[in-house]
Design a protein around this motif. Sequence first.
Motif, mmCIF file in Angstrom:
data_model
loop_
_atom_site.group_PDB
_atom_site.id
_atom_site.type_symbol
_atom_site.label_atom_id
_atom_site.label_comp_id
_atom_site.label_asym_id
_atom_site.label_seq_id
_atom_site.Cartn_x
_atom_site.Cartn_y
_atom_site.Cartn_z
ATOM 1 N N TRP A 204 0.906 -0.843 0.045
ATOM 2 C CA TRP A 204 -0.285 0.044 0.287
ATOM 3 C C TRP A 204 0.832 0.894 -0.179
ATOM 4 C CZ3 TRP A 204 -1.478 -4.395 2.515
ATOM 5 C CH2 TRP A 204 -2.606 -4.850 2.306
ATOM 6 N N LEU A 205 0.669 2.213 -1.265
ATOM 7 C CA LEU A 205 1.355 3.089 -1.345
ATOM 8 C C LEU A 205 0.883 4.091 -0.138
ATOM 9 C CD1 LEU A 205 2.786 3.198 -4.974
ATOM 10 C CD2 LEU A 205 3.715 2.155 -2.873
ATOM 11 N N PRO A 206 1.829 5.570 -0.225
ATOM 12 C CA PRO A 206 1.381 6.310 1.312
ATOM 13 C C PRO A 206 -0.405 7.040 0.777
ATOM 14 C CG PRO A 206 3.135 6.652 0.304
ATOM 15 C CD PRO A 206 2.722 5.610 -0.405
ATOM 16 N N ASP A 207 -0.858 7.175 -0.072
ATOM 17 C CA ASP A 207 -1.774 7.343 -1.052
ATOM 18 C C ASP A 207 -3.267 6.570 -1.294
ATOM 19 O OD1 ASP A 207 -1.572 6.098 -3.496
ATOM 20 O OD2 ASP A 207 -1.932 7.853 -4.616
ATOM 21 N N GLY A 208 -2.898 5.037 -0.216
ATOM 22 C CA GLY A 208 -3.382 3.851 -0.715
ATOM 23 C C GLY A 208 -3.554 3.821 -2.223
ATOM 24 N N THR A 209 -2.891 3.535 -3.102
ATOM 25 C CA THR A 209 -3.413 3.030 -3.941
ATOM 26 C C THR A 209 -2.842 1.763 -3.608
ATOM 27 O OG1 THR A 209 -2.463 5.023 -5.608
ATOM 28 C CG2 THR A 209 -2.034 2.455 -6.521
ATOM 29 N N ALA B 272 7.148 7.623 -3.117
ATOM 30 C CA ALA B 272 6.311 7.530 -3.380
ATOM 31 C C ALA B 272 5.708 9.034 -2.404
ATOM 32 C CB ALA B 272 5.083 7.037 -3.373
ATOM 33 N N ASP B 273 6.439 8.948 -0.755
ATOM 34 C CA ASP B 273 6.115 9.249 0.199
ATOM 35 C C ASP B 273 6.283 10.895 0.651
ATOM 36 O OD1 ASP B 273 6.138 9.627 3.287
ATOM 37 O OD2 ASP B 273 7.117 8.346 3.656
ATOM 38 N N PRO B 274 5.343 11.824 0.532
ATOM 39 C CA PRO B 274 5.534 13.036 0.827
ATOM 40 C C PRO B 274 6.823 13.122 1.887
ATOM 41 C CG PRO B 274 3.572 13.073 0.802
ATOM 42 C CD PRO B 274 4.287 11.884 0.146
ATOM 43 N N ALA B 275 6.442 12.482 2.682
ATOM 44 C CA ALA B 275 7.801 12.471 4.498
ATOM 45 C C ALA B 275 8.804 12.442 4.070
ATOM 46 C CB ALA B 275 6.347 11.593 5.166
ATOM 47 N N ARG B 276 8.906 11.484 3.280
ATOM 48 C CA ARG B 276 10.701 10.821 2.673
ATOM 49 C C ARG B 276 10.802 11.975 2.161
ATOM 50 N NH1 ARG B 276 14.033 7.349 5.084
ATOM 51 N NH2 ARG B 276 12.504 6.035 5.066
ATOM 52 N N ALA B 277 10.481 12.526 1.643
ATOM 53 C CA ALA B 277 10.671 13.058 0.209
ATOM 54 C C ALA B 277 10.986 14.617 1.178
ATOM 55 C CB ALA B 277 9.960 13.981 -0.625
ATOM 56 N N TYR C 42 7.046 2.657 -1.848
ATOM 57 C CA TYR C 42 6.452 2.616 -0.580
ATOM 58 C C TYR C 42 7.571 4.825 -0.031
ATOM 59 C CZ TYR C 42 3.936 4.329 3.562
ATOM 60 O OH TYR C 42 3.762 5.477 4.428
ATOM 61 N N ASP C 43 8.591 4.222 -0.478
ATOM 62 C CA ASP C 43 9.519 5.554 0.034
ATOM 63 C C ASP C 43 9.594 6.397 -1.072
ATOM 64 O OD1 ASP C 43 10.042 4.558 2.333
ATOM 65 O OD2 ASP C 43 12.097 3.751 1.734
#
Length: 257
Positions: A62-67, A95-100, A92-93
């Motif tokens: 599951w990606l951060p946006d739920g996809t 696509a993750d805005p927190a990680r970015a 996941y990382d």
Amino acid sequence: MSFTATRRDMFAEMVTGAAKLLPDWKTYPDLDGDPAALFSDEIGRDVDIRMEPGGSMTVTNWLPDGTQQQEPVRDPSPDGLVAAIHRAAKAYDDADPARAFLNQALAVVAEPRTVEWSHRSVRVEWQIGSGYASLSIGRAANGQHVRALVHLNFRNLLVENATPIVVTATADYPTGEAEGAGRAAQPLIKAAPALWLSNVLEDEETGGVDRAELTVDDVHVTVITGRHGRPATVDVDVTTWVGLDRIVTILAAAPRP
């Protein structure tokens, strides 16, 4: 088609072996129905491993946006599961805005520092003189749109160390009104004239200002008057709403340890 005991045992052994190779992940096996296991970590990554009736296995991420992303397990072994989980974690990382935003922040936050993920958010801490700074990064979702949610605070800073932080945080705002903030706050007010006085706590004995609270939009500054030879100290709190680019600029303006 039902699952044989042999297939359940094989799945359980693979999951147990993979869990030993992933000490930072928690594992939640479910062998009562269709054999499955959920691997989850403090970053917020969830990876589901499931065995199909024919014996093949599928990884769902599951990606951060739920996809959801899915791929077959091509190597049915502990090492094969670990490799599949690492691929899912990287997706996941990526696509993750927190990680970015964490990567942006770490590019400007000086060493030494600590970085710790817990309960799906990350906290970065470092020293600035006699004080310290703390950056917390989480996620906020609105439907399938996910963004980084950030809280930056500085504690117990000397006025000279707080000044470049406050100046940067309040740049481009119109002039405020901070009359009555007390002597200790004057250097900050002079350097950052956009500050507004929001609250004052007076010393009951002397009648002088013991604590002055100043604000501009989502920037909150507290100046605590020094006593008994101790210097005045400053706390600064900044939230996401000032803009992530400005928060990075504030981090870059903060004095080095």
